[in-house]
Design an enzyme around this catalytic site. Sequence first.
Site, short mmCIF file in Angstrom:
data_model
loop_
_atom_site.label_atom_id
_atom_site.label_comp_id
_atom_site.label_asym_id
_atom_site.label_seq_id
_atom_site.Cartn_x
_atom_site.Cartn_y
_atom_site.Cartn_z
N LYS A 115 0.66 -0.95 0.00
CA LYS A 115 0.13 -0.33 -0.14
C LYS A 115 0.80 1.39 -0.08
O LYS A 115 0.61 2.29 -0.77
CB LYS A 115 -0.90 -0.08 1.28
CG LYS A 115 -2.11 -1.04 0.91
CD LYS A 115 -3.50 -0.58 1.94
CE LYS A 115 -4.35 -1.56 1.79
NZ LYS A 115 -5.50 -1.25 2.49
N LYS A 197 -8.34 -13.62 -8.66
CA LYS A 197 -9.34 -13.55 -7.81
C LYS A 197 -10.31 -12.25 -8.18
O LYS A 197 -9.94 -11.56 -8.57
CB LYS A 197 -9.01 -13.44 -6.24
CG LYS A 197 -9.00 -14.51 -5.30
CD LYS A 197 -8.42 -14.62 -4.15
CE LYS A 197 -9.08 -13.60 -3.21
NZ LYS A 197 -8.28 -13.69 -1.66
N LYS A 200 -12.60 -6.04 -6.11
CA LYS A 200 -13.29 -4.59 -6.34
C LYS A 200 -12.20 -3.84 -7.16
O LYS A 200 -12.89 -2.92 -7.69
CB LYS A 200 -13.58 -4.06 -5.14
CG LYS A 200 -13.00 -4.38 -3.73
CD LYS A 200 -13.83 -4.51 -2.50
CE LYS A 200 -12.97 -4.94 -1.23
NZ LYS A 200 -13.75 -5.16 -0.24
#
Length: 332
Positions: A115, A197, A200
């Site tokens: 991140k 996978k 979003k």
Amino acid sequence: MEKTKKRIFSGIQPTNTPHLGNYLGALVNWIKLQDEYECTYSIVDLHSITVRQDPQKLKKQINESYALLLAMGVDPDKSTAFVQSHNCQHAELSWVLSCYTQFGELSRMTQFKDKSAKHPENVNAGLFTYPVLMAADILAYQADLVPVGIDQKQHLELARNIAQRFNQVHGDTFIVPEPYIAKTGAKVMSLQSPEKKMSKSDENPNGSISVLDDRDTIIRKFKRAVTDSEAVIAYREGKDGINNLMSIYSAVTDKSFEEIEKEFAGKGYGEFKLAVGEVVADHLAPVQNEFAKIIADKKYIDECMRKGAEKAFKTTRKTLQKVYKKVGFIVL
Ligand code: TRP
């Protein structure tokens, strides 16, 4: 005598509507676990501000995520369903635990590394200490088991280390939590890149199905799902797209792969994709209807939130008092 139930804690961020992968892979289990365990489920809004949020939007998302949790079947009487910021003790315990966590340990968290590389303009201290807050979430409730996905395993491992360390210094204080590995639960892949996978953050919006997508959208996305050129409906290596559609169909209908292969023998992909889209839409419809009802009833939501917050606070107060005594604070 009734055996005391084991405790489960899990949390979900409010910032994205869950997709079909979250739902079939994890949330469906949250619902099932409520009979066998004492469950606490949290909308972890404190966690979500490690990334800059728009306050109005965040408020709406917290409400909707909470309503959706109830709509999916989390029972606010049987379990504890609450919003994290409604229980101030998460932040309090987090501070204490941060003094039992090493800088080096947090630096090794792969999610932090990812991140902070992705958002170099906002590498805030909260992003760095986030796993300590997550440890506080779990340890405050003395959870025995934590259902988490693979991406959170390292954080859970850290929570275990912190608990063990604190226990070593101060004597038994925390239950050392174990990951809960669900016996069932489908791994749902992207409809557009079935080797990845469902996520979003998929660049292609057709890759993922939101649990609140309407029927037409769901069917359209399934019709566009990437498959292969073999035109045989069978679960086999090298057929990622079809395998994914079969897993989804199986998760929703409880049919085995053999049954599905038989049902669609000699039929085309178009027909199969439509069938999968339809069963998914049918499956989500009651959740969506319930959600529409709950989200329109602000009073009911507030009531449930308040009840959840009170239950949560009561549980964690015992832990907090114990912790404060152990570290040498004066508990009045
Ligand atoms: N960090 C988790 C996520 O991003 C959410 C979370 C916060 C959580 N606290 C938790 C999950 C405690 C399990 C237990 O998905």
